[in-house]
Design a protein around this motif. Structure first.
Motif, short mmCIF file in Angstrom:
data_model
loop_
_atom_site.label_atom_id
_atom_site.label_comp_id
_atom_site.label_asym_id
_atom_site.label_seq_id
_atom_site.Cartn_x
_atom_site.Cartn_y
_atom_site.Cartn_z
N PRO A 188 37.61 42.28 74.14
CA PRO A 188 36.19 42.67 73.83
C PRO A 188 35.54 41.09 73.62
O PRO A 188 34.18 41.18 74.10
N ALA A 189 36.21 40.28 73.10
CA ALA A 189 35.77 38.80 73.09
C ALA A 189 35.14 38.25 74.32
O ALA A 189 34.30 37.21 74.55
N CYS A 207 24.71 53.55 84.62
CA CYS A 207 25.64 54.86 84.50
C CYS A 207 25.89 55.48 83.11
O CYS A 207 26.45 56.62 83.15
N GLY A 208 25.61 54.66 82.01
CA GLY A 208 25.82 55.39 80.72
C GLY A 208 27.19 55.34 80.52
O GLY A 208 27.93 54.24 80.69
N ASP A 209 27.85 56.16 79.76
CA ASP A 209 29.22 56.02 79.43
C ASP A 209 30.15 55.77 80.74
O ASP A 209 30.16 56.58 81.31
N LEU A 237 33.89 47.42 79.29
CA LEU A 237 32.63 47.98 80.24
C LEU A 237 31.56 48.35 79.61
O LEU A 237 30.33 48.32 79.65
N ASN A 238 31.71 49.15 78.55
CA ASN A 238 30.80 49.82 77.54
C ASN A 238 30.13 49.14 76.75
O ASN A 238 29.24 49.37 75.78
N LEU A 239 30.70 47.81 76.42
CA LEU A 239 29.92 46.73 75.55
C LEU A 239 28.88 46.00 76.46
O LEU A 239 28.02 45.44 75.74
N GLU A 240 28.55 46.39 77.73
CA GLU A 240 27.54 45.60 78.36
C GLU A 240 26.13 46.43 78.36
O GLU A 240 25.54 46.61 79.55
#
Length: 318
Positions: A188-189, A207-209, A237-240
């Motif tokens: 995540p870093a 695209c959302g989730d 990918l969900n951190l973007e």
């Protein structure tokens, strides 16, 4: 006789002063009423008031002013309501003339969505300019350095802005964008924030989730790797960022685009287009080579070699 002559002179002077005071008062009253000052040649002018129009009717300076008004609201709901009062809603679209003679399209995709880079709050409007060019992400097939180190980012940070109308370009507001700026990683870093003026969207923002790894690999060992928790890549990918209202309202997911909003043309022909998101996984013995793309036919998520050309669809904020 000399006293009478002196008295007459004083009376005349008093009359002249009275007339001058009346004239000066009239000029002052006129200036107050017109809220302006004399311009060149002594002409008195007043700035025209901003009038409500449709999105496609505003000139670029007027649109920037509306965006500043919208940005003054304390909540997203309040900003959306104020934008509507000024005739602007999610999904509004207009032509965007480019300096190379082509016409792209400009679509409202977010209201009070993006944080300004200077920390002064949210930008009023986020717009999608589609597409403005066809270019590779990098000069070779690599994801090293992610979006931050890419050749496409260098181009968008420099000469690309000159493609936009001058009046629009000078009003664009830099905003903060979170991206995996390492490349091949599940840490995540690896997701860090950059300041961007023109930028491609992340997979998450469109695209959302994101569940592409979980859906493709599940939790089973695959032949060429001992890695099991592929969900860690989805987490990365969900951190973007967060999905824009335009794509959410259109029902876009990683596997569906029911309204066809991702199908774009360049020069009259269908084109795929880049996400700024690098593909974070590489099989053992391989190097990362891909960034995510929208397919030519509009399918939301596929992969493209970083060194090959694809459509450049960008976001910008006012």
């Amino acid at each position: 006789m000399s006293r009478r002559d002196g008295g007459g002179a004083l009376t005349a002077l008093a009359l002249v002063l009275s007339v001058l005071l009346v004239v000066a008062g009239g000029v002052a009253l006129y200036l107050v009423m017109t809220s302006s000052a004399p311009g060149a040649g002594g002409q008195v002018t007043a700035e025209p008031a901003l009038e409500r129009k449709s999105f496609h009717e505003y000139d670029w300076d007027e649109l920037a002013e509306v965006a500043r008004i919208v940005a003054g609201e304390d909540s997203v709901d309040g900003a959306v309501a104020v934008a509507a009062e000024w005739g602007i809603e999610i999904g509004d679209v207009r032509p965007l003339p480019l300096a190379d003679g082509r016409k792209a399209t400009l679509t409202v995709i977010g209201i009070a969505h993006d944080e300004r880079s200077d920390g002064s709050g949210r930008a009023g409007l986020t717009l999608l300019a589609a597409p403005i060019a066809v270019r590779p992400m990098n000069g070779e097939d690599t994801v090293e350095g992610g979006w931050e180190g890419s050749d496409l980012r260098a181009w968008l940070s420099g000469e690309a802005l000159s493609l936009l109308p001058d009046e629009l370009a000078r009003s664009v507001v830099p905003v903060r964008k979170a991206t995996n700026n390492v490349g091949v990683s599940d840490d995540p870093a690896s997701v860090t924030v950059t300041s961007e003026t023109l930028w491609p969207f992340s997979v998450r923002e469109v695209c959302g989730d994101v569940t592409v790894f979980a859906d493709e690999y599940g939790d089973k060992i695959r032949g060429r790797t001992d890695y099991i928790d592929y969900g860690a890549y989805d987490d990365l990918l969900n951190l973007e960022g967060e999905q824009y209202a335009y794509f959410a309202e259109s029902g876009v997911t990683c596997f569906s685009d029911p309204d066809g909003v991702l199908s774009l043309d360049y020069g009259g022909a269908p084109t795929g287009w880049w996400y700024r998101t690098p593909y974070p996984y590489a099989f053992i013995g391989e190097e990362g080579s891909y960034f995510y793309q929208v397919m030519e036919g509009g399918y939301p998520v596929t992969l493209g070699y970083a060194g090959q050309g694809s459509g450049v669809t960008v976001g910008l904020c006012l």
